[in-house]
Write an enzyme that holds these catalytic residues in place. Structure first.
Site, mmCIF file in Angstrom:
data_model
loop_
_atom_site.group_PDB
_atom_site.id
_atom_site.type_symbol
_atom_site.label_atom_id
_atom_site.label_comp_id
_atom_site.label_asym_id
_atom_site.label_seq_id
_atom_site.Cartn_x
_atom_site.Cartn_y
_atom_site.Cartn_z
ATOM 1 N N ASP A 150 18.877 -28.499 -12.177
ATOM 2 C CA ASP A 150 19.650 -29.442 -12.913
ATOM 3 C C ASP A 150 19.554 -30.711 -12.731
ATOM 4 O O ASP A 150 19.204 -31.673 -13.675
ATOM 5 C CB ASP A 150 21.169 -29.391 -12.514
ATOM 6 C CG ASP A 150 21.822 -28.259 -13.455
ATOM 7 O OD1 ASP A 150 21.297 -27.197 -14.087
ATOM 8 O OD2 ASP A 150 23.125 -28.475 -13.953
ATOM 9 N N ASP A 172 17.583 -30.775 1.386
ATOM 10 C CA ASP A 172 18.529 -32.131 1.253
ATOM 11 C C ASP A 172 17.461 -33.155 1.019
ATOM 12 O O ASP A 172 17.423 -34.205 0.294
ATOM 13 C CB ASP A 172 19.489 -32.437 2.347
ATOM 14 C CG ASP A 172 18.653 -32.104 3.791
ATOM 15 O OD1 ASP A 172 17.544 -31.546 3.636
ATOM 16 O OD2 ASP A 172 19.437 -32.362 4.918
HETATM 17 C C1 IPM Z 1 21.640 -21.449 -14.644
HETATM 18 C C2 IPM Z 1 23.312 -21.607 -14.832
HETATM 19 C C3 IPM Z 1 23.920 -20.127 -14.245
HETATM 20 C C4 IPM Z 1 23.237 -19.940 -13.031
HETATM 21 C C5 IPM Z 1 25.159 -20.015 -14.190
HETATM 22 C C6 IPM Z 1 25.870 -20.225 -15.882
HETATM 23 C C7 IPM Z 1 25.564 -18.550 -13.762
HETATM 24 O O1 IPM Z 1 23.850 -22.766 -14.067
HETATM 25 O O2 IPM Z 1 21.141 -20.738 -15.657
HETATM 26 O O3 IPM Z 1 21.214 -22.333 -14.037
HETATM 27 O O4 IPM Z 1 23.909 -20.537 -11.951
HETATM 28 O O5 IPM Z 1 22.188 -19.511 -12.346
HETATM 29 MG MG MG Z 2 22.383 -23.838 -13.391
#
Ligand code: IPM
Ligand code: MG
Length: 347
Positions: free
Chosen positions: A245, A217
């Protein structure tokens, strides 16, 4: 000798960005006198449509025998809610090839800090690498799915932690020599094991590396507040999914972010971090840079062609610096014209 690359375009914008990357890889290979061959296989939702499963036996065989696997993207609304989902194929592919270390770099290219949603003083100089454990933890634990109750088990063994931590430490030696390990050791038993094992490995085998630990976190916050404080970030599967992400938008667009997934052998899997973006599929609007930079990582890690990798990375950087690019990076190009401009910059 010729390198065989299993080519899995997948779903949504996958085929568009994968063929952009293929164009650049073929072009670069010619320039560097590297012999490569692409073999096409169906995968993900496209494979479900074709034969009822996301990772059919022929694709499996092709991937296992290839020198590297290149993947566009998988998934889409068409297959959501079904019993067989495209994502299951991706998890199986990672597991089947034993790809335990997922490398996800985020770098703000010089002169491109205006693309970042962060204030310029925070964005400047960001150059970090997330090393995400990829075939353990919650993704692969026992799962129960009822209508009233569901559970996902999280398991890590010492050996699973050691092998991915080793990748982080080895990579850090080639960078600034710092690793931040991320866990949730104030709550989770797997995180406490993770922290103990990583600490012990550093003390016994990597005393030259500066190791810190941070709770996930706090890391979510610090990545926004002070992303340039970090170099190599080591973490488990789910935390790495989320943090990568988050990190990818720091550079301006998830469309720029590449990834490599590696195991014990040299044969890795390369894919952009972004998803299949079904809303813009088939419209020539997808940013091919993440896929193209994944191609550079393929040259580096699976073909041992560092110079070729650098020439691709340099071309992408120059093109973006020239103001070229797709709409997500404030450019006026389509996927195809941006790719052509990058190709023209590869000497
Ligand atoms: C990633 C994607 C995948 C994951 C999904 C599509 C299963 O989000 O490569 O980060 O969670 O690993
Ligand atoms: Mg992902």
């Amino acid at each position: 000798m010729s390198f065989a690359i299993a080519f899995l375009p997948g779903d949504g914008v996958g085929p568009e960005v994968a063929s952009a990357a293929r164009q650049i890889m073929e072009h670069t290979a010619r320039r560097h006198e590297i012999s490569i061959r692409f073999d096409d296989y169906s995968f993900g939702g496209a494979a479900i449509d074709l034969c009822g499963e996301p990772f059919p036996p022929a694709t499996k065989e092709g991937c296992v025998n290839a020198d590297a696997v290149f993947l566009g993207a998988v998934g889409g609304p068409k297959w959501e809610g079904g019993d067989i989902r495209p994502e299951m194929g991706l998890l199986e592919l990672r597991k089947q090839l034993g790809l335990f270390a997922n490398l996800r770099p985020t770098r703000i290219m010089p002169g491109l800090d205006h693309l970042s949603p962060l204030r310029a003083d925070r964005a400047a100089g960001v150059d970090l690498l997330i090393v995400r454990e990829l075939i353990g933890g919650l993704y692969f634990g026992a799962r129960e799915e009822g209508t009233e109750k569901a559970s996902d088990q999280c398991v890590y063994t010492r050996e699973e932690v050691v092998r991915v931590a080793r990748v982080a430490f080895e990579t850090a030696r080639l960078r600034s020599g710092r690793v931040t390990s991320v866990d949730k050791a104030n709550v989770l038993a797997t995180s406490r094991l993770w922290r103990r094992v990583v600490t012990q490995l550093q003390e016994t085998e990597y005393p030259d590396i500066i190791l810190d630990h941070m709770l996930v976190d706090a890391m979510a916050m610090k990545l926004i507040q002070a992303p340039s404080d970090f170099d190599v970030i080591l973490t488990e599967n789910l935390f790495g999914d989320i943090l990568s992400d988050e990190a990818s938008v720091i550079a301006g667009s998830i469309g720029l972010a590449p990834s490599a997934s590696l195991g014990e052998s040299r044969a890795g899997l390369y894919e952009p971090i972004h998803g299949s973006a079904p809303d813009i599929a088939g419209t020539d609007r997808a940013n091919p840079a993440g896929a193209i930079l994944s191609g550079a990582m393929l040259f580096r890690h699976s073909l041992g062609a560092e110079e070729a990798a650098l020439s691709i990375e340099q071309a992408v950087e120059t093109a973006l610096g020239n103001g070229d690019g797709t709409a997500d990076v404030n450019g006026a190009d389509g996927c195809r014209s941006f790719t052509d401009k990058i190709a023209a910059l590869i000497p």
